[in-house]
Write an enzyme that holds these catalytic residues in place. Sequence first.
Site, PDB file in Angstrom:
ATOM      1  N   ASP A 158       0.825  -1.225   0.000  1.00 25.10           N
ATOM      2  CA  ASP A 158       0.000   0.000   0.000  1.00 25.10           C
ATOM      3  C   ASP A 158       0.856   1.270   0.000  1.00 25.10           C
ATOM      4  O   ASP A 158       0.424   2.315   0.492  1.00 25.10           O
ATOM      5  CB  ASP A 158      -0.953   0.036   1.213  1.00 25.10           C
ATOM      6  CG  ASP A 158      -1.766  -1.227   1.350  1.00 25.10           C
ATOM      7  OD1 ASP A 158      -2.370  -1.640   0.346  1.00 25.10           O
ATOM      8  OD2 ASP A 158      -1.789  -1.811   2.450  1.00 25.10           O
TER       9      ASP A 158
ATOM     10  N   HIS B 162      -3.746  -2.051  -6.720  1.00 19.38           N
ATOM     11  CA  HIS B 162      -3.159  -0.747  -7.042  1.00 19.38           C
ATOM     12  C   HIS B 162      -4.280   0.204  -7.416  1.00 19.38           C
ATOM     13  O   HIS B 162      -5.177  -0.157  -8.172  1.00 19.38           O
ATOM     14  CB  HIS B 162      -2.208  -0.840  -8.242  1.00 19.38           C
ATOM     15  CG  HIS B 162      -0.994  -1.660  -8.001  1.00 19.38           C
ATOM     16  ND1 HIS B 162      -0.250  -1.578  -6.845  1.00 19.38           N
ATOM     17  CD2 HIS B 162      -0.373  -2.588  -8.767  1.00 19.38           C
ATOM     18  CE1 HIS B 162       0.774  -2.413  -6.935  1.00 19.38           C
ATOM     19  NE2 HIS B 162       0.709  -3.037  -8.082  1.00 19.38           N
TER      20      HIS B 162
END
Length: 458
Positions: A18, A46
């Site tokens: 992340d 993503h």
Amino acid sequence: MIATKGRNVVVVGTQWGDEGKGKLVDWLTESAQGVVRFQGGHNAGHTLVIHGVKTALHLVPSGIMRPGVKCYIGNGVVLSAAKLFEEIEALEKAGVELRSRLRISEACPLILPFHAALDVAREAAREQGGQAKIGTTGRGIGPAYEDKIARRALRVQDLKFPERFARKLHELLDLHNHVLTTYLGSVAFDFGPTLAPYMADGKVLFQPVFDEAMRHAQLLKPMMADVSRELNEAHLKGANLLFEGAQGTLLDVDHGTYPYVTSSNCVAGNAAAGSGVGPGMLHYVLGITKAYCTRVGGGPFPTELAWEVEGTPGYHMSTVGAEKGVTTGRSRRCGWFDAALLKRSAQVNGLTGLCITKLDVLDGLKELKLCTGYQLDGELTDILPMGADDIERCTPVYETISGWSDSTVGVTQFDKLPTNARLYLQRIEQITGVPIHMVSTGPDRAQTILMRHPYLAD
């Protein structure tokens, strides 16, 4: 000048995932002709923001948003064909042409419904037995890698041969249904609506799995490829390639906070093994690092803050940073920047340079803390220990740095950042010994400070 022939860059996350890799991969594909996924599965997510429009990707490489860029899914990826086609259809509805540009290694192991069933049942059994959950996404990634390592996986190439596929599928179902029903007690578990069509009495059924796989086979055939050969040929012809890591270094099965890790190697070295190229083809490693730390799921997190308590720095990071997982929607735990952790990541990845992301999230905090090391069993260490057991016993040692009130959102020149923001970044460089080559000051492509381009020739 930008290299015009055969320069290849690896992008890896240096924390627990992340970190903002998707944006940077998308940004870098302006200089690349091919983008490669080399590990993980659809457990990674993503988010790209292009002209204000959000696009979430899980399997398709982030470079697909750039017209003309070829995208490759390497042999190190475990592939759910069902999830891949969900993603392809969503992208096509958004006007992205991709089937002619997407190449999938025939050596990819397949994720099938029984892998997800095993994942769900194991976490349920751990919880029932009073054990801590590993924190998997429940998508079958770990069980699929287990089949690969045990040399029994069904692979993409098996889809071309229905009789061979059926024989191997029967063998796998005999094994995994025995584990589900006898060892895990799957009859008692609720597997949810996604798995329900494939199951009865806690077992996964042959026919619905086989029928779906054969439908996917016809759709996949035009995209099946010898990815190793295609990448090597592209390199010899002068193409710039970008190798896109998923998750983060501290989730690596060997180098992460074991056992609270994923089931693959997330480090830069696996870009070679997971795509079928030699390590000499990897010229630059860019480490993506959030300006603070986050983690989804269980496992040790030395610098974690009280991120659920309103009015605290952790709450500021969580809310301003919109810290929710792309794949699961789970809240991310938030904490101070951990430079000792980054030293470990720099070591195992051989980082050439850093990109610091989400610097703008720290705007408005009066003071910031940087973890420079830990107290462990009465001794000071300046690097993250190996494995969860030792990390759990670490007490972070902090430096305090003054914050800044001016906005950094959208700043594109380093010298235009607030003075304290520059000092914060420079201190990270000093502690870790890795130069910062890029800074992200917002989610859009244009909101980027560039000090050295990764595709710049040495």
